[in-house]
Structures are given as C-alpha cells and as structure tokens.
Write a protein that holds these residues in place. Sequence first.
Motif, PDB file in Angstrom:
ATOM      1  N   UNK A  78       0.838  -1.194   0.000  1.00  0.00           N
ATOM      2  CA  UNK A  78       0.000   0.000   0.000  1.00  0.00           C
ATOM      3  C   UNK A  78       0.873   1.244   0.000  1.00  0.00           C
ATOM      4  N   UNK A  79       0.563   2.179  -0.909  1.00  0.00           N
ATOM      5  CA  UNK A  79       1.276   3.449  -0.951  1.00  0.00           C
ATOM      6  C   UNK A  79       0.754   4.400   0.105  1.00  0.00           C
ATOM      7  N   UNK A  80      -0.564   4.588   0.108  1.00  0.00           N
ATOM      8  CA  UNK A  80      -1.205   5.370   1.163  1.00  0.00           C
ATOM      9  C   UNK A  80      -2.685   5.030   1.228  1.00  0.00           C
ATOM     10  N   UNK A  81      -3.300   5.399   2.353  1.00  0.00           N
ATOM     11  CA  UNK A  81      -4.725   5.212   2.600  1.00  0.00           C
ATOM     12  C   UNK A  81      -5.343   6.597   2.750  1.00  0.00           C
ATOM     13  N   UNK A  82      -6.443   6.866   2.048  1.00  0.00           N
ATOM     14  CA  UNK A  82      -7.012   8.211   2.033  1.00  0.00           C
ATOM     15  C   UNK A  82      -8.453   8.218   2.528  1.00  0.00           C
ATOM     16  N   UNK A  83      -8.742   9.164   3.411  1.00  0.00           N
ATOM     17  CA  UNK A  83     -10.100   9.397   3.893  1.00  0.00           C
ATOM     18  C   UNK A  83     -10.554  10.787   3.471  1.00  0.00           C
ATOM     19  N   UNK A  84     -11.835  10.906   3.126  1.00  0.00           N
ATOM     20  CA  UNK A  84     -12.376  12.228   2.808  1.00  0.00           C
ATOM     21  C   UNK A  84     -13.006  12.832   4.059  1.00  0.00           C
ATOM     22  N   UNK A  85     -12.667  14.084   4.338  1.00  0.00           N
ATOM     23  CA  UNK A  85     -13.237  14.791   5.480  1.00  0.00           C
ATOM     24  C   UNK A  85     -14.687  15.166   5.193  1.00  0.00           C
ATOM     25  N   UNK A  86     -15.425  15.477   6.250  1.00  0.00           N
ATOM     26  CA  UNK A  86     -16.846  15.807   6.110  1.00  0.00           C
ATOM     27  C   UNK A  86     -17.067  17.241   5.636  1.00  0.00           C
ATOM     28  N   UNK A  87     -16.051  18.094   5.757  1.00  0.00           N
ATOM     29  CA  UNK A  87     -16.155  19.496   5.347  1.00  0.00           C
ATOM     30  C   UNK A  87     -14.764  20.114   5.445  1.00  0.00           C
ATOM     31  N   UNK A  88     -14.561  21.301   4.868  1.00  0.00           N
ATOM     32  CA  UNK A  88     -13.266  21.974   5.057  1.00  0.00           C
ATOM     33  C   UNK A  88     -12.964  22.233   6.532  1.00  0.00           C
TER      34      UNK A  88
END
Length: 320
Positions: free
Chosen positions: A67-77
Amino acid sequence: MPEPCHDIAHLGHVEMLTDRFEESLDFFTRVYGLKLSGRDGDSAYLRAWDDYEHASLKLTRAATTGVGHVAYRAASPEALARRVAAIEASGYRVHGWVEGDQSHGRAFRFEDPFGHVFEIYWDTVWYAPREDAERAALKNTASAFTGAAPRRLDHLNLLAEDVTEFRRFMETCLGARVTELIRLDNGRIGGCWFTVNNKTYDLACTEEHGGGDGRLHHVTYATDQREDILRAADIFLQNGVHIETGPHKHAIQGTFFLYVWEPAGNRVELANAGARLILAPDWEPVVWTQKDRMKGQAWGLKTIESFHTHGTPPVRKESA
C-alpha cells in the motif's frame, strides 16, 4: 463515552503498489471489473461502477507491492482543519500537506507507528462519464458495469505489530470507533475493525505474523449481492486468477467473502455485508475470544495458513 467524532466522512481511496503494472491493470479492469478513469505518470486511477469519486483505487507502478497510502475524505473543510490540528498535536509522525492528483485536491499526510501512510482531503473530483458506453441506464447509479462488477470500495485490512497501539492511532487521528475485536488468550488484541460512519467497518487491522513493517493484508470492494461473488469465482477461475479462500462467510462482521491474489501478489477481496449497519451511537465492540476464532469462519471453514502470513510487500528472508 467520548462524544462521537464525525469529522471524517468515509474511506476515499487506497493507493496500491505493483511491480507488474500492466498485468495488475489488466486484472483490475478486464477481470475484476473496475473502471479506468485516467492515467498519469506511473499511476492509473480506477473506480467501481457506483463510486462517486474519480478514483477509489490508485494503482502505481513501483519496485515493490503493498500500500502506498490510505485516504479518507473529510466531512467538510472545517472538519479537515479540526482533524489536522488533532493529528499535529497527537505526537504521531506528520508528513504535512501534499498536492493532490487528478482525483482530488491537496491532502494532509501522516503516518501510523508501523509505516502506513494516511491522508485526509476535502476537495475531490466527481466522476463524469466520458462516453455513452459508461453511462448507466438508471440515473441513480454512476455508470455501467462489466467483469466481476464490484459496486464500491468497502474496506482495507492493514497489518501491525501492536494492534492496541494502532487502535489508539485510529481513535486519535481519525476519530474512528471499534465495532468488533479479537482478544487473544495472552491479553493482546489480535484484530480491530474500525468505522468512521455507520458502516460496520471501513478499515481492519490485524496482528502481523510475517515479520514485516507497514504491510497490506487486503483491499476489498463490495458487491450488490452474494450471487455476484459466486459469479466472480467462475470469472477468476476462467482467467487463471489464484483463489486463496472462499466463497464463504466470515464470523466477524458476517461478511460473505472471496479472496484472490492479483498478478503482483496483493490480496484482493470481493465481499457482501448485506444490509448490516451500526446505527447505535453507544455501540459497544463485540469481543471475540481466541477460542471463538479457533472454530473457524461462520460455517466452519478453517482459516488457511496463508491468510495469517501472506501480506505485501513480501518479507525478505535473511540468507544463512
């Protein structure tokens, strides 16, 4: 009980490394059924047919696997800013801000104690069909599908020497909560299943038995129904793909599963969790004992040895 954290919306994408790039790309598109959204440099951007973002798997040419990286999306800025502040104050290793790629805007990177790199981002690129063949017949799905046809990115499983410390990392940095765990006879936690929303889990961490660092156990995409997995098994068989174990049902989380190895050796799962969600805000983790786990999977299938030892990248053995 601490106040639930809702700063993270969902698991966004995983970067998988491969030292057999063209073969891996052929597997994920022609056989596994992901869609190619674009390419740049040494990376291909892939997504399942109902993933709303430009990519949920970034496949990158490398000298190794894993795995290179694991990404999560935030709920807002604003949520992104809160998480960045919490991570910077956590004491865990911080990489800082990095520029985005063709699938999302800039992201904040950090690292767990075992070498896995994580990132959080807000600005993203929504998928848009480029030709009529990609358009779904129904307006409420993102695109048409082919191959084994996984619907969306579901979760990944990382390996760590100390699952308790990894749990502390996930709770501190991502505000994740544990839905199920394995408590071994020696007192250690053998595995934890984490969620940042109402899914049963979006990331699992299990104990490293192969002596490696920062390794990947598997990446999983979800199907609509169990029958899709039975059909996929025939597709994999027809295409000479190594089927490691399954189809069967997990005891933990109750997921119907099938595990295969893509051409470079990374483990990939197709899974169907049914309609199970964690809706209780005061959910207490389900604890599985070592005796429970010795019973095997839900219907008695014993877990095969390679499932405990195989991870990517492979561990180099010292020569005598």
